[in-house]
Design an enzyme around this catalytic site. Sequence first.
Site, PDB file in Angstrom:
ATOM      1  CD  GLU A 288      -2.816   1.306   0.800  1.00 42.26           C
ATOM      2  OE1 GLU A 288      -2.798   0.586   0.503  1.00 42.26           O
ATOM      3  OE2 GLU A 288      -3.261   2.568   0.438  1.00 42.26           O
ATOM      4  CG  ASP A 289       1.356   3.281   3.494  1.00 47.81           C
ATOM      5  OD1 ASP A 289       0.242   3.464   2.509  1.00 47.81           O
ATOM      6  OD2 ASP A 289       0.709   2.909   4.238  1.00 47.81           O
TER       7      ASP A 289
END
Length: 716
Positions: free
Chosen positions: A77-78
Amino acid sequence: MIKRFFELQEKILSYHPDANTELLKKAYSVAADAHINQRRVSDEPYIVHPLEVAATLADMKLDEISISASLLHDVVEDTDYTIEEINRLFGEEVANIVWGVTKISKLPDFDVENAKAETLKKMIIAMTNDVRVILIKLADRLHNLKTLSVFPQQKQQRIARETLEIYAPIAYRLGMGKIKMDLEDIAFPYAFPEEYAQISKELSNQKKWADERLQEMHDALQRLLGELSIPGSITYRMKREISIYRKLVRQNISLHQVYDLLALRITTDSIANCYAILNGIHHNALWQYIPSRLRDFITAPKANGYQSLHTTVITRQGIKFEVQIRTPEMDKIAEEGIAAHWRYKEGISFLENDQRLQWFRDMIEAHRNNPNPKDFLSLVKGELTPNEIYVFTPKGKVINLKAGSSAIDFAFAIHSQVGRHCKSAIVNEQMVPLRTVLNSGDVVEIITDKKSSPTADWLKFTITTRARKKIIAHLQRQENVMAEERGRRLWVKFLRTVKQKHSLKISETELEDRIKKAHFPDLETFYREIGSSKKIFDKLFIKKVFPEIPTPAISKEPVRNPRGDSNYKLVSVEGYSDIDITFARCCAPIKGDQIVGYITQKRGLVIHRHNCAKVADVMSTRLKSVTWVENNTHVFLVRFELIVSDKPGMLSKVTGVTAKHKSNIKTISQERISQNVAKVKMVFDVLNTEQLQKIYNDFVGTKGVLSVIRRKVISE
Ligand code: MN
């Protein structure tokens, strides 16, 4: 930070000495590398977060696959890592879990309800595929809550409320009592600061008193265990703030009326001893037990797997205590729920059939054909909120239902056959109608009759997904049978006319072939479609089935729509899309009137005004809920009688009113009833009650009009 990782590893090795430490180390290294330049809003290095999430899962004693995935849960996700890389480095199992978490990682802001519902649906689907996804989400949310103080108040409140509405109830449904309570206890003060302050103040005022009473009760129970020679340990607590808040809000009562404000828990070694202790408590001179508060969740566990005995006693001083009795195993299940299955040594195969997951699958199923995501959100919220009642069968089995459930819901909860044929109910030894709403503690018996079957009316009196699903399916089947019958009749009639008119000779099998060529899978479907007017015999169809008939000669005449078909466009009937509809002459409802449908033998569903005398004493099972369909230009006839001064020009004044409101007069007549007074009878058309009201008001306001009466009967 590596120190924290080693602490984590120690923790895992303490319950799982053979854990794959290489896998864990690799997961930590990749996560640490990926997040290296990131910091949390609290200014801590980012890696602290996945380490904390992993530590929560280690507290649940989960396997190394779950814990590795939790270390990596924010990587895709990051950071720059892709899911393919995770797959290559850690294998499919870890990658699938990480991907599941990534897909649902961003619940949109609270006000974007549709997007939120979609995400929630994704979350539930991901969870039913591999429940470890949601275990990580719950641990993730827990750590985010713990670090919530750095955010602005509005965001704190939004996240906290979302936790109470969605995450904590999911944990509850999965039987994970520990994390559910942790989530609630941290979220509640952020979500409802004022209420929290008020309740905790009141609790702390009572704390000293409560502790003393609990200690006394603890000692009394300890003596009782001694007398019974049963081993057991006793703990006690005051009810948590959020639970009190819910009771106060839901039942609108004061703190003193909360039955389980003071609670004690006895843990003993066997189920037999649980019941022996219960018996000992019930036969004790120091207090009285309250029969309606007895819950046997050992014989009938809650849907989330929770088991325990609960009983409430009241002392001579009037102090109430709830006592819970269970074994250490039950205690463990109550704390860990479904997570217990991911203990490193337990297989996961039997989880496929886990009741707790089945419940979520049912919800996805129930919403399958509904395109409105908001409905899903309210469905899930409604089902997730553990607002439940406990009722009993005559044999003492506990049935767990949504608050507001009726005897019909109960019947379907017992067995679908009982539901389908239920006829009446006996609640606490009193015969009551099926629509009766049940309360906790009720003893309910269902009387069945082979001849009874669900009606659309039942939908008004049921709230559980299970009962509604079964009722709708039954009505659908019934409707199909009726449509097929009607279609068959229409077809036979049509065929006779066509054959006569064109002197055709076609064999049955030949006909069936031709019908199938016109794209009907079988004759039943064909009849059903004609019968429900989805398909009429159009030119194209006739050309296909009767190529020997010259097209221009074809007349649609012999085919008549089922009676009242056009009325379908005017009203909709809950649970039906195909039933004959006519409007009652007695009360002549018009659009906007409150209406109700009355099932008759000969005329199908007859629509009456809801306060019509004809339906006042009709059995409620024959009444259907109907509503007007918006957006149509059908006109209704209404009949009025006006008493007017018998003066020249009155008639044109009256007709001026209807003309002003664009209504057409069908008939009008005037008769003198005394020297200066006349009666005007008129029939005119209106679109709806709104237009009618305007005309009525203008009649009343017209000089010379003495009285205005809307007559119920329209003259033929
Ligand atoms: Mn996270």
